[in-house]
Each structure stands twice: as C-alpha cells, then as structure tokens.
Design a protein around this motif. Structure first.
Motif, short mmCIF file in Angstrom:
data_model
loop_
_atom_site.label_atom_id
_atom_site.label_comp_id
_atom_site.label_asym_id
_atom_site.label_seq_id
_atom_site.Cartn_x
_atom_site.Cartn_y
_atom_site.Cartn_z
N SER A 49 -4.69 23.88 -16.41
CA SER A 49 -4.52 22.43 -16.20
C SER A 49 -5.86 21.71 -16.18
N ALA B 59 -6.80 18.74 -18.76
CA ALA B 59 -7.25 17.44 -18.25
C ALA B 59 -8.61 17.04 -18.83
N SER C 58 -6.70 13.23 -12.17
CA SER C 58 -5.33 13.75 -12.23
C SER C 58 -5.33 15.22 -11.80
N VAL D 185 -12.18 12.31 -14.17
CA VAL D 185 -10.79 12.80 -14.19
C VAL D 185 -10.33 12.97 -12.74
#
Length: 198
Positions: free
Chosen positions: A106, A110, A132, A130
C-alpha cells in the motif's frame, strides 16, 4: 534476549553476510541519492531524472532480493527455538508477515515508483505529502512493513537468528529514517520557498 543469543552463532559467515547486507542497503541508497541530489550525475548519465531514478530503483530491488536471500540462508543455517516451533507461532508469524506486506504494497501504491525509490532526490517531487493509508496509520510504513515481513518470516521459521536479524533491520531502518526524514523535508522546504519567490 540472552537466551536468544544462546541459540545464535553470530560468528557464522552466513549470519555475518546477512548483517552486512542488511546494513549496506540503506547506506547505499542514501549515499547514492544524496550524491545524485548534489551532482545530478546519474540524471546526466541516464539522460533524465526519471530514467536515473528507475535505474536506482531496479538496483535497490535487486539488493533487497540479495538481502532477503542472505537473511533466509542465515536463518536456515542456525538452530530453531523450540518454544516457537509450534502452530500458534507459525500462524502469528504469518499474520505479522501479511500485515507487513500490506504496509509495503500500500505504501508503494500510494507513493508510486519514483516516490518509493527516492525520486525527490532526483528532483521528481510530489505535489503534496501523502497522507492516505498507510501513511495515515504510521510514519514510514514501507520501512516498518518491511521489518514486519522479516519478523513474521522469522516467527514462521522459529528462528532466533531471524529475530536477531530483524532487530538489525529495525536498527538500520531507524538510522536511515534519521538521515532521510530531515533531508527530504529540506528538499520540500526549498520547493515551497522557490514557489513563493516566483
């Protein structure tokens, strides 16, 4: 911890090679990336920052494969810990490995390839930080996810040598974060300063 050392022959050549490969990787990519940031030599050799970053990323991936191989071989050459050689430890290790893999994959999704492999040192800057998942859960999820993968692998193999090598991975990444974090923040500070001066 003393009990763990009783199971591990730290003078074994395979164990030493694993320690060296673990320590070498973050040292290598930090030295090369800072050199590139200062000189832009790789970008000139490869014709563009993107090509140079992709090449460094490929080298880092190969070095990580070598590191994982050395780690596994060092585990296999050392005795198992009886207390961990059971079903519950195996499945705990599998779960830890799965969580670590989730964080690594992940993080890569990202950040993208250039975000993962130090593109900011090549002048390939992201628009914004980033935030998220998995960055919303913890800082440096790629490093901690990778550490969790090694921890899970060690538990699955009931390997005290693997547990000790996982500690080396965690220490190496912690040192890398101490150098990378402030340097990367300074790169983006300079970007913002340049944008304000326009």
């Amino acid at each position: 911890m003393a009990r763990l050392f009783g199971y591990v022959d730290v003078t074994d050549s395979g164990f030493i090679v694993a320690v060296l490969s673990i320590a070498f990787n973050p040292l290598f990519w930090n030295v090369v990336a800072r050199w590139e940031h200062k000189t832009r030599a790789l970008s000139q050799v490869f014709g563009s920052p993107h090509a140079a970053c992709y090449c460094l990323g490929a080298v880092i991936l190969m070095l990580n494969c070598v590191r994982s191989h050395c780690f596994t071989e060092a585990m296999k050459s050392q005795p198992k810990l009886e207390g961990l050689d059971c079903h519950w430890a195996y499945y705990l290790g599998l779960a830890v490995l799965a969580v670590g893999t989730l964080f690594v994959i992940s993080s890569f999704l990202a950040l993208g390839f250039t975000g993962t492999f130090l593109g900011d040192y090549f002048g390939i800057l992201m628009e914004a930080k980033v935030t998220s998942f998995p960055f919303s859960v913890l800082d440096n999820p790629m490093y901690w996810g990778s550490t969790a993968v090694y921890l899970g692998w060690s538990l699955m193999h009931a390997s005290p040598a693997g547990l000790l090598l996982t500690a080396v991975v965690a220490i190496s990444y912690t040192i890398a974060m101490l150098y990378e974090g402030p340097f990367t923040e300074e790169i983006y500070r300079q970007k913002q300063k340049g944008a304000k001066n326009k």
